[in-house]
Design an enzyme around this catalytic site. Sequence first.
Site, PDB file in Angstrom:
ATOM      1  N   GLU A  89       0.851  -1.192   0.000  1.00  0.00           N
ATOM      2  CA  GLU A  89       0.000   0.000   0.000  1.00  0.00           C
ATOM      3  C   GLU A  89       0.885   1.240   0.000  1.00  0.00           C
ATOM      4  OE1 GLU A  89      -2.426   0.613   3.622  1.00  0.00           O
ATOM      5  OE2 GLU A  89      -1.765  -1.379   4.206  1.00  0.00           O
ATOM      6  N   CYS A 121      -3.431  -3.931   4.127  1.00  0.00           N
ATOM      7  CA  CYS A 121      -2.413  -4.852   4.655  1.00  0.00           C
ATOM      8  C   CYS A 121      -2.608  -6.302   4.181  1.00  0.00           C
ATOM      9  CB  CYS A 121      -2.416  -4.802   6.182  1.00  0.00           C
ATOM     10  SG  CYS A 121      -2.175  -3.136   6.816  1.00  0.00           S
ATOM     11  N   HIS A 246      -1.798 -10.598  11.497  1.00  0.00           N
ATOM     12  CA  HIS A 246      -1.357  -9.285  11.047  1.00  0.00           C
ATOM     13  C   HIS A 246      -1.171  -8.442  12.311  1.00  0.00           C
ATOM     14  CE1 HIS A 246      -1.093  -5.392   9.367  1.00  0.00           C
ATOM     15  NE2 HIS A 246      -2.328  -5.036   9.658  1.00  0.00           N
TER      16      HIS A 246
HETATM   17  N1  COA Z   1      -0.320   3.329  30.482  1.00  0.00           N
HETATM   18  C1  COA Z   1      -0.737   2.136  29.996  1.00  0.00           C
HETATM   19  N2  COA Z   1      -1.700   2.019  29.049  1.00  0.00           N
HETATM   20  C2  COA Z   1      -2.225   3.151  28.532  1.00  0.00           C
HETATM   21  C3  COA Z   1      -1.821   4.417  28.995  1.00  0.00           C
HETATM   22  C4  COA Z   1      -0.824   4.489  30.009  1.00  0.00           C
HETATM   23  N3  COA Z   1      -0.386   5.640  30.490  1.00  0.00           N
HETATM   24  N4  COA Z   1      -2.525   5.352  28.309  1.00  0.00           N
HETATM   25  C5  COA Z   1      -3.343   4.682  27.462  1.00  0.00           C
HETATM   26  N5  COA Z   1      -3.158   3.359  27.595  1.00  0.00           N
HETATM   27  C6  COA Z   1      -3.810   2.285  26.856  1.00  0.00           C
HETATM   28  C7  COA Z   1      -5.292   2.481  26.680  1.00  0.00           C
HETATM   29  O1  COA Z   1      -5.999   2.060  27.830  1.00  0.00           O
HETATM   30  C8  COA Z   1      -5.536   1.617  25.447  1.00  0.00           C
HETATM   31  O2  COA Z   1      -5.575   0.292  25.814  1.00  0.00           O
HETATM   32  P1  COA Z   1      -6.974  -0.532  25.780  1.00  0.00           P
HETATM   33  O3  COA Z   1      -7.502  -0.339  24.397  1.00  0.00           O
HETATM   34  O4  COA Z   1      -6.584  -1.917  26.097  1.00  0.00           O
HETATM   35  O5  COA Z   1      -7.837   0.121  26.800  1.00  0.00           O
HETATM   36  C9  COA Z   1      -4.286   1.824  24.638  1.00  0.00           C
HETATM   37  O6  COA Z   1      -3.298   2.309  25.536  1.00  0.00           O
HETATM   38  C10 COA Z   1      -4.436   2.819  23.502  1.00  0.00           C
HETATM   39  O7  COA Z   1      -4.984   3.967  24.035  1.00  0.00           O
HETATM   40  P2  COA Z   1      -6.085   4.786  23.244  1.00  0.00           P
HETATM   41  O8  COA Z   1      -6.472   5.960  24.056  1.00  0.00           O
HETATM   42  O9  COA Z   1      -7.148   3.865  22.766  1.00  0.00           O
HETATM   43  O10 COA Z   1      -5.202   5.254  22.003  1.00  0.00           O
HETATM   44  P3  COA Z   1      -5.548   6.255  20.861  1.00  0.00           P
HETATM   45  O11 COA Z   1      -6.952   6.692  20.837  1.00  0.00           O
HETATM   46  O12 COA Z   1      -4.470   7.268  20.914  1.00  0.00           O
HETATM   47  O13 COA Z   1      -5.378   5.287  19.576  1.00  0.00           O
HETATM   48  C11 COA Z   1      -4.356   3.622  18.193  1.00  0.00           C
HETATM   49  C12 COA Z   1      -4.135   4.728  19.222  1.00  0.00           C
HETATM   50  C13 COA Z   1      -2.991   3.121  17.750  1.00  0.00           C
HETATM   51  C14 COA Z   1      -5.113   2.485  18.837  1.00  0.00           C
HETATM   52  C15 COA Z   1      -5.161   4.186  17.013  1.00  0.00           C
HETATM   53  O14 COA Z   1      -4.582   5.252  16.437  1.00  0.00           O
HETATM   54  C16 COA Z   1      -5.295   3.195  15.904  1.00  0.00           C
HETATM   55  O15 COA Z   1      -6.197   2.419  15.961  1.00  0.00           O
HETATM   56  N6  COA Z   1      -4.410   3.250  14.906  1.00  0.00           N
HETATM   57  C17 COA Z   1      -4.336   2.428  13.709  1.00  0.00           C
HETATM   58  C18 COA Z   1      -5.006   1.136  13.735  1.00  0.00           C
HETATM   59  C19 COA Z   1      -4.679   0.429  12.505  1.00  0.00           C
HETATM   60  O16 COA Z   1      -3.506   0.278  12.200  1.00  0.00           O
HETATM   61  N7  COA Z   1      -5.704  -0.001  11.742  1.00  0.00           N
HETATM   62  C20 COA Z   1      -5.519  -0.494  10.423  1.00  0.00           C
HETATM   63  C21 COA Z   1      -5.056  -1.818  10.229  1.00  0.00           C
HETATM   64  S1  COA Z   1      -5.709  -3.059  11.188  1.00  0.00           S
END
Ligand code: COA
Length: 365
Positions: A89, A121, A246
């Site tokens: 991609e 992917c 993946h």
């Molecule tokens: N200590 C430990 N864990 C923490 C934390 C801390 N200080 N702060 C946050 N977290 C945890 C959250 O609880 C969450 O875990 P959970 O889902 O098990 O509850 C995780 O970290 C991510 O936090 P979140 O607030 O959901 O992150 P975000 O809103 O910033 O999103 C991604 C980050 C990566 C999940 C999001 O951008 C994403 O989905 N990206 C791409 C996904 C992808 O690649 N999709 C396409 C192909 S499959």
Amino acid sequence: MSTSTNERPLSGIASIGLHLPPLAMGVEELARLRGEDPDKFTIGLGCKAMSLCPPDYDVVELSVVAAERALSRWGGDRDRIGLLAVGTESALDMSRPLSAWVAERLGLQGSIRSYEVKHACYGGTLAVRQATEWRMAEANQGRAALVIAADVALYEQGDPGEATQGAGAVAMVIDEPEVALIEPHSFPWSEPVFDFWRPVGEAFPRVDGKLSLECYKRAAERCFRALVGQQDPEQVFADFTAFCFHVPFPKMVLKAVQRVGTFFRWDPERIATFFAEKVSPTMAWNRLSGNSYTASLWISVANALQGLQLGERVAAFSYGSGFGAELLTLKAGPKAISGAWEKDVVTDLANRQFVDAAAYCALRA
Ligand code: COA
């Protein structure tokens, strides 16, 4: 040509080559740059480091190095390559396939079907399946396929997905299944959604993270339900040494395993043990390289196959946004035990240089 019991030619991976680029950054360094708690990236997402490309180092370079490694390990004559398919991609052009750039560098031309496969992917897996089915259908006329899954995964600076960036390539020669047989029957599931997409002309993807996670989990449940069918789930799962997924980021895989385990009525302890023993170890290289989109699953599969005894089985769950998913099953061949391709990752990890936040910002400028 070897044949299966029903006289269909066997098809699978004859050799593997991998390549990770020469730069990387730890996710804790990124957390400091973005003012985030490092635990969010290391514990919350399960990431450690992300591979990065220097300027002028692109998906073609990644593909060519991985391909040269796979071809030299295969040892066959390049004239025997009758199909070149690149799943990516990170395309360079809307018309010219990435395979043309790769073919130029590898000196492949003539009586070869050469093309690019795009499905987020999932593109690398589709290329693997097409090459496998091409050989099983005997459309290959005795020739082998070179399949490459390669990507540079970058998000807009400051995007929540930034900690999951990475880059890498896996090349496989599809021929006699000396490393692994790709079993003929696979288990696809697709639904048209917008969970992660990159509009034409835009440099970075748009992501609906929550929807993407839900789709990934639903696809995993559906594919594993199809694998089990009417059989005893315990027996089906026990038949596999490792389960590869993946890996957008390791926590996403854990959540999918929890969804699958819950469907099969496993208690939390059983799910945790299954993840720790049969899934988590396959992500050792993914944790160090980050997401590499199409290559991500195949980095995990390459890790899982090394050292396996003849006949041991590995399951491989592929997911591509949009979305399409497919569960493949592989059976180790006689060359799996050598794990010769591990050297590629060990070499690249040893040679790569870690950049600090300032150098990262300069790279992204
Ligand atoms: N200590 C430990 N864990 C923490 C934390 C801390 N200080 N702060 C946050 N977290 C945890 C959250 O609880 C969450 O875990 P959970 O889902 O098990 O509850 C995780 O970290 C991510 O936090 P979140 O607030 O959901 O992150 P975000 O809103 O910033 O999103 C991604 C980050 C990566 C999940 C999001 O951008 C994403 O989905 N990206 C791409 C996904 C992808 O690649 N999709 C396409 C192909 S499959």
